[in-house]
Each structure stands twice: as structure tokens, then as C-alpha cells.
Motif scaffolding. Structure first.
Motif, PDB file in Angstrom:
ATOM      1  N   GLU A 164      -5.951  -9.565  -9.127  1.00  0.00           N
ATOM      2  CA  GLU A 164      -5.656 -10.344  -7.951  1.00  0.00           C
ATOM      3  C   GLU A 164      -4.270 -11.171  -8.020  1.00  0.00           C
ATOM      4  OE1 GLU A 164      -7.519 -15.237  -6.435  1.00  0.00           O
ATOM      5  OE2 GLU A 164      -7.858 -14.632  -8.967  1.00  0.00           O
ATOM      6  N   ALA A 165      -3.456 -11.357  -8.713  1.00  0.00           N
ATOM      7  CA  ALA A 165      -1.699 -11.758  -8.762  1.00  0.00           C
ATOM      8  C   ALA A 165      -1.054 -10.349  -8.079  1.00  0.00           C
ATOM      9  CB  ALA A 165      -1.335 -11.779 -10.408  1.00  0.00           C
ATOM     10  N   PHE A 166      -1.858  -9.619  -8.315  1.00  0.00           N
ATOM     11  CA  PHE A 166      -0.964  -7.742  -7.882  1.00  0.00           C
ATOM     12  C   PHE A 166      -1.049  -8.157  -6.201  1.00  0.00           C
ATOM     13  CE2 PHE A 166      -1.718  -3.448  -6.599  1.00  0.00           C
ATOM     14  CZ  PHE A 166      -0.474  -3.244  -6.159  1.00  0.00           C
ATOM     15  N   ASN A 167      -2.107  -8.548  -5.827  1.00  0.00           N
ATOM     16  CA  ASN A 167      -2.806  -8.354  -4.259  1.00  0.00           C
ATOM     17  C   ASN A 167      -2.401  -9.209  -3.323  1.00  0.00           C
ATOM     18  OD1 ASN A 167      -4.733  -6.032  -4.440  1.00  0.00           O
ATOM     19  ND2 ASN A 167      -6.316  -7.655  -4.928  1.00  0.00           N
ATOM     20  N   ILE A 168      -2.973 -10.317  -4.337  1.00  0.00           N
ATOM     21  CA  ILE A 168      -0.878 -11.792  -3.407  1.00  0.00           C
ATOM     22  C   ILE A 168       0.671 -11.177  -3.087  1.00  0.00           C
ATOM     23  CG2 ILE A 168      -0.298 -13.840  -3.734  1.00  0.00           C
ATOM     24  CD1 ILE A 168      -3.116 -14.637  -5.079  1.00  0.00           C
ATOM     25  N   ALA A 169       0.968 -10.907  -4.263  1.00  0.00           N
ATOM     26  CA  ALA A 169       2.377 -10.611  -4.325  1.00  0.00           C
ATOM     27  C   ALA A 169       2.449  -9.438  -3.357  1.00  0.00           C
ATOM     28  CB  ALA A 169       2.785  -9.910  -6.164  1.00  0.00           C
ATOM     29  N   LEU A 170       1.554  -7.707  -3.570  1.00  0.00           N
ATOM     30  CA  LEU A 170       1.712  -6.616  -2.376  1.00  0.00           C
ATOM     31  C   LEU A 170       1.691  -7.311  -1.050  1.00  0.00           C
ATOM     32  CD1 LEU A 170       1.187  -3.782  -2.483  1.00  0.00           C
ATOM     33  CD2 LEU A 170      -1.384  -4.189  -2.627  1.00  0.00           C
ATOM     34  N   ASN A 171       0.292  -8.349  -0.642  1.00  0.00           N
ATOM     35  CA  ASN A 171       0.229  -9.215   1.101  1.00  0.00           C
ATOM     36  C   ASN A 171       1.836  -9.901   1.281  1.00  0.00           C
ATOM     37  OD1 ASN A 171      -1.595  -7.570   1.460  1.00  0.00           O
ATOM     38  ND2 ASN A 171      -3.142  -8.735  -0.349  1.00  0.00           N
ATOM     39  N   LEU A 172       2.420  -9.740   0.808  1.00  0.00           N
ATOM     40  CA  LEU A 172       3.700 -10.643   0.803  1.00  0.00           C
ATOM     41  C   LEU A 172       4.585 -10.256   1.593  1.00  0.00           C
ATOM     42  CD1 LEU A 172       6.038 -11.593  -2.143  1.00  0.00           C
ATOM     43  CD2 LEU A 172       4.520 -13.449  -1.304  1.00  0.00           C
ATOM     44  N   ASP A 173       5.198  -8.893   2.132  1.00  0.00           N
ATOM     45  CA  ASP A 173       4.798  -8.508   3.688  1.00  0.00           C
ATOM     46  C   ASP A 173       5.113  -6.641   3.713  1.00  0.00           C
ATOM     47  OD1 ASP A 173       7.390  -7.388   2.576  1.00  0.00           O
ATOM     48  OD2 ASP A 173       9.057  -9.296   3.015  1.00  0.00           O
ATOM     49  N   HIS A 174       5.102  -5.891   4.489  1.00  0.00           N
ATOM     50  CA  HIS A 174       5.731  -4.697   5.077  1.00  0.00           C
ATOM     51  C   HIS A 174       6.547  -3.899   3.128  1.00  0.00           C
ATOM     52  CE1 HIS A 174       8.784  -4.974   7.148  1.00  0.00           C
ATOM     53  NE2 HIS A 174       9.168  -3.853   6.607  1.00  0.00           N
ATOM     54  N   ASP A 175       6.589  -4.815   3.132  1.00  0.00           N
ATOM     55  CA  ASP A 175       8.175  -4.192   1.935  1.00  0.00           C
ATOM     56  C   ASP A 175       6.835  -3.586   0.953  1.00  0.00           C
ATOM     57  OD1 ASP A 175      10.347  -2.809   3.553  1.00  0.00           O
ATOM     58  OD2 ASP A 175      11.191  -5.382   2.977  1.00  0.00           O
ATOM     59  N   MET A 176       6.513  -4.564   0.742  1.00  0.00           N
ATOM     60  CA  MET A 176       5.893  -5.203  -0.736  1.00  0.00           C
ATOM     61  C   MET A 176       4.807  -3.491  -0.956  1.00  0.00           C
ATOM     62  SD  MET A 176       7.906  -6.735  -1.948  1.00  0.00           S
ATOM     63  CE  MET A 176       8.337  -8.359  -0.899  1.00  0.00           C
TER      64      MET A 176
END
Length: 185
Positions: A164-176
Motif C-alpha cells: 500500500e505504501a508503494f502504491n501511494i508513493a507511486l501515485n504522487l505524480d507521473h515521474d513516480m
């Protein structure tokens, strides 16, 4: 003194010091114990990957390296500098991970560009790590730092599970979106 909640091994190769200092400072702010390993040659990296030189147990192994085409970039050494039992390479790819790594259930995060491809990720999973996270393509160093900060913030401060932490960090912006997560489950 407050008990440390996670133990992180931070392996740092040349020209990655600034990223590593910023990341280490943030992790320690979150009360994570960080053990630093400076990587100057293939045998240094092998010692960490094989567990021979690691203080254990660790929860995460963070690899602050530059990467290119599914290989960790190590300092270039003159041919006579390598020892007899050391691979004479500065591009440490999947074949070396398969040969040397023994990462029993450790979560591995590589911060360098182009280290999230299928060959390298499979080599890490075959080595026994439970999760491998890395950028699949070329990424800004500042984006890596923001991703890592959000990822560990979500785990420690928000009590999220790793996925879940990965998915939240991944969705910060397009660069992620360049980050890939591989696991055996």
C-alpha cells in the motif's frame, strides 16, 4: 532512547553521496536505524549482497547506485586492481546478482536509473528477497528522494503495509510511475 522500528542497510556507490545523505537523514528522523556501506569495488558489493558483510538482521537493503541498462554501475578500476576472485566489471548486472546475492526475505530498493527491468528483478527475487523496487527507466534524482520519503512515511507514520505504501508513493505524480515493484506473491 526510543527503540528503532526498522533496520535499513544503505549501500552507496560513487557519485551517489548526496542522495544517500538526504535519504539517511530522513530515515533516521523517522527513527529507522541505518547502517551505511560504501561500495568502491565489486567485492564490496558482493559482500553486501551475499550477506557476508551485512550486520543482521535487516529489513531493507537500499542500493544508492547509478544504473544503466539493468546493471549497477560501480567505479571503473584499472585491470590490475581487481583481485583474482573478483569480477572485473563496472556494470554489475543480473548474472552477478544470480551468482552472489543471498537476501533471505529482505526488501530491496534500488534508486538508480534503469534498474527495474525484468532480468534484474528476477535475479533479486531468485536471491531470496521478498520485494524488489526500482525505476524501470531514467528518473530524476529528486523524484527518487520524494518517492522514498513518501514510501517510508506511509509505512512508519501511517502504518500502511509495504504494498500500500508503494502504491501511494507511486501515485504522487507521473515521474513516480517509473518505479516498478516485484515480489514473489
Amino acid at each position: 532512547m526510543t527503540k528503532k522500528s526498522l533496520i535499513v542497510a544503505l549501500a552507496i556507490s560513487e557519485n551517489c553521496e548526496r542522495e544517500a545523505y538526504a535519504l539517511r537523514s530522513f530515515l533516521e528522523y523517522l527513527n529507522i536505524q541505518v547502517i551505511t556501506y560504501w561500495i568502491a569495488r565489486p567485492n564490496d558489493f558482493i559482500g553486501v549482497l551475499s550477506g557476508t558483510d551485512l550486520m543482521s538482521p535487516i529489513d531493507y537493503l537500499i542500493l544508492c547506485f547509478h544504473g544503466d541498462h539493468d546493471a549497477f554501475l560501480l567505479p571503473k578500476l584499472a585491470p590490475e586492481i581487481y583481485t583474482n576472485d573478483e569480477p572485473p566489471t563496472h556494470a554489475f548486472g543480473a548474472q552477478y546478482i544470480e551468482k552472489y546475492a543471498k537476501l533471505n526475505k529482505v526488501k530491496v530498493i534500488a534508486t538508480g536509473c534503469a534498474l527495474g527491468g525484468d532480468l534484474l528483478s528476477q535475479a533479486f527475487l531468485n536471491s531470496g528477497c521478498s520485494v524488489y523496487i526500482a525505476p524501470k527507466d531514467y528518473i530524476l534524482g529528486s523524484a527518487v528522494l520524494i518517492f522514498m520519503m513518501r514510501y517510508f512515511y506511509e509505512i512508519l507514520e501511517q502504518q500502511r503495509d509495504e504494498r500500500e505504501a508503494f502504491n501511494i508513493a507511486l501515485n504522487l505524480d507521473h515521474d513516480m510511475a517509473i518505479f516498478q515493484r516485484y515480489s514473489k506473491d
